[in-house]
Design an enzyme around this catalytic site. Sequence first.
Site, PDB file in Angstrom:
ATOM      1  N   ASP A  60       0.914  -1.136  -0.026  1.00 51.73           N
ATOM      2  CA  ASP A  60      -0.035   0.036   0.030  1.00 51.73           C
ATOM      3  C   ASP A  60       0.950   1.216   0.018  1.00 51.73           C
ATOM      4  O   ASP A  60       2.249   1.260  -0.115  1.00 51.73           O
ATOM      5  CB  ASP A  60      -1.088  -0.170   1.337  1.00 51.73           C
ATOM      6  CG  ASP A  60      -0.207   0.065   2.639  1.00 51.73           C
ATOM      7  OD1 ASP A  60       1.023   0.063   2.617  1.00 51.73           O
ATOM      8  OD2 ASP A  60      -0.924  -0.246   3.581  1.00 51.73           O
ATOM      9  N   ASP A 240      -8.186  -7.269   0.177  1.00 51.47           N
ATOM     10  CA  ASP A 240      -7.085  -7.715   1.313  1.00 51.47           C
ATOM     11  C   ASP A 240      -8.034  -7.394   2.596  1.00 51.47           C
ATOM     12  O   ASP A 240      -8.607  -6.474   2.778  1.00 51.47           O
ATOM     13  CB  ASP A 240      -5.894  -6.606   1.082  1.00 51.47           C
ATOM     14  CG  ASP A 240      -6.278  -5.359   1.563  1.00 51.47           C
ATOM     15  OD1 ASP A 240      -6.885  -4.638   1.065  1.00 51.47           O
ATOM     16  OD2 ASP A 240      -5.859  -5.051   2.777  1.00 51.47           O
ATOM     17  N   CYS A 278     -13.734 -28.751   5.864  1.00 50.62           N
ATOM     18  CA  CYS A 278     -12.627 -28.061   5.403  1.00 50.62           C
ATOM     19  C   CYS A 278     -11.520 -28.805   5.151  1.00 50.62           C
ATOM     20  O   CYS A 278     -11.462 -29.835   5.995  1.00 50.62           O
ATOM     21  CB  CYS A 278     -12.169 -26.864   6.458  1.00 50.62           C
ATOM     22  SG  CYS A 278     -10.608 -26.333   5.878  1.00 50.62           S
ATOM     23  N   CYS A 280      -8.265 -28.169   5.025  1.00 44.88           N
ATOM     24  CA  CYS A 280      -7.018 -27.603   5.422  1.00 44.88           C
ATOM     25  C   CYS A 280      -6.216 -28.740   6.475  1.00 44.88           C
ATOM     26  O   CYS A 280      -6.895 -29.312   6.982  1.00 44.88           O
ATOM     27  CB  CYS A 280      -7.059 -26.217   5.989  1.00 44.88           C
ATOM     28  SG  CYS A 280      -7.416 -26.327   7.610  1.00 44.88           S
ATOM     29  N   CYS A 283      -7.718 -28.889  10.004  1.00 44.69           N
ATOM     30  CA  CYS A 283      -8.932 -29.435  10.232  1.00 44.69           C
ATOM     31  C   CYS A 283      -8.717 -31.073   9.985  1.00 44.69           C
ATOM     32  O   CYS A 283      -9.388 -31.876  10.289  1.00 44.69           O
ATOM     33  CB  CYS A 283     -10.016 -28.872   9.149  1.00 44.69           C
ATOM     34  SG  CYS A 283     -10.481 -27.330   9.743  1.00 44.69           S
ATOM     35  N   HIS A 309      -5.903 -21.966   9.479  1.00 41.67           N
ATOM     36  CA  HIS A 309      -7.603 -22.378   9.055  1.00 41.67           C
ATOM     37  C   HIS A 309      -8.269 -21.404   8.241  1.00 41.67           C
ATOM     38  O   HIS A 309      -8.892 -21.504   7.435  1.00 41.67           O
ATOM     39  CB  HIS A 309      -8.436 -23.019  10.158  1.00 41.67           C
ATOM     40  CG  HIS A 309      -9.822 -23.268   9.836  1.00 41.67           C
ATOM     41  ND1 HIS A 309     -10.215 -24.029   9.094  1.00 41.67           N
ATOM     42  CD2 HIS A 309     -10.814 -22.254  10.156  1.00 41.67           C
ATOM     43  CE1 HIS A 309     -11.624 -23.828   8.861  1.00 41.67           C
ATOM     44  NE2 HIS A 309     -11.832 -22.495   9.323  1.00 41.67           N
TER      45      HIS A 309
HETATM   46 ZN   LIG Z   1      -9.580 -25.942   8.207  1.00 39.08          ZN
END
Ligand SMILES: [Zn+2]
Length: 346
Positions: A60, A240, A278, A280, A283, A309
Amino acid sequence: MPVGTQATVKGLTQEALEELGTGIILANTYHLYLRPGHELVRELGGLHKFMSWPRAILTDSGGYQVFSLSELRKMTDEGVRFRSHLDGSEHLLTPEKAAEIQIALGSDITMVLDECIETPAPREKAEAALNRTTAWAKRARNHFLQQSSGNSNLPQWQFGIVQGATFADLRRQSARQLLELDFPGYAVGGLAVGEPHEVTCEMAGEVTALLPKDRPRYLMGVGRPEQLADYVALGIDMMDCVLPTRAARHACLYTSEGRVLIKNARYARDQRPIDPRCACSVCRRYSRAYLRHLFAAGELTAAILASHHNVHFYLDIMRQIREAIEFGNLANFSSDMHARYTAGPA
Ligand SMILES: [Zn+2]
């Protein structure tokens, strides 16, 4: 774009960001200029090398932090004079200086300095800030083009920022003025600062209707999970937000069923993952009960796992949005997200 204020996304290593499939992060010019200093970063080979991040970086202009963090701001047409929030030292940030700092940092996308104002703002104030933003954008564009001509090392882009507070005609006026400067991309700034979501969407829509379709449009500082699809539907390509990582540090997890406030006693014996839908790595491995324990014990790992996560969840929303566009059901996806986030977790 996950936000990496101090050349680090809080709670996540660059290895983790790569694993998450992060293509681009945002870094803050104000912070890196004050510490460690843009000249030091340049000396060490630029921000990519310094932080060992081979993928894209957007910086920025520093303007927003000058307005929100520093003391003794004094605005003139030349620039903004401020005192560092770290040591009280005095600095002058001009459109040219903001461009120069970002050239030294070597980010892929740089932003022009704009005048940020508090909202809601009276019309006269919004119009004055808009005119100054356009004048600064011209100076920043000239300076950037002068500096980058003949320097083919690392091509950098410079984006303009549309201002105009919550006045539709001022937003259009700002967009038209910036279009004359032929930026490779355009941002919409000064929104999502307290106005209702509908107003954010209305203003963003006014602007995207005028911006060229073949250039990225970036809505700065948004948003909540259920709002992302609304912005994309208006023609926004980039966003963002500190929310996924900041909320994670405050034990707020975003899931496909809504927010999970993991410190809640109801999760003490909950052996399910944060989000059963999820994929990820957190998880796949850890339970809600364990996460809750880590937060209760004040362990660093709590923030790390939660950030991992949440950033995965945000990036996954964007993947799902792309898919929904391909299948022509973005509107359904959007209303579904709003419904789940109104209803809360099951
Ligand atoms: Zn997750």
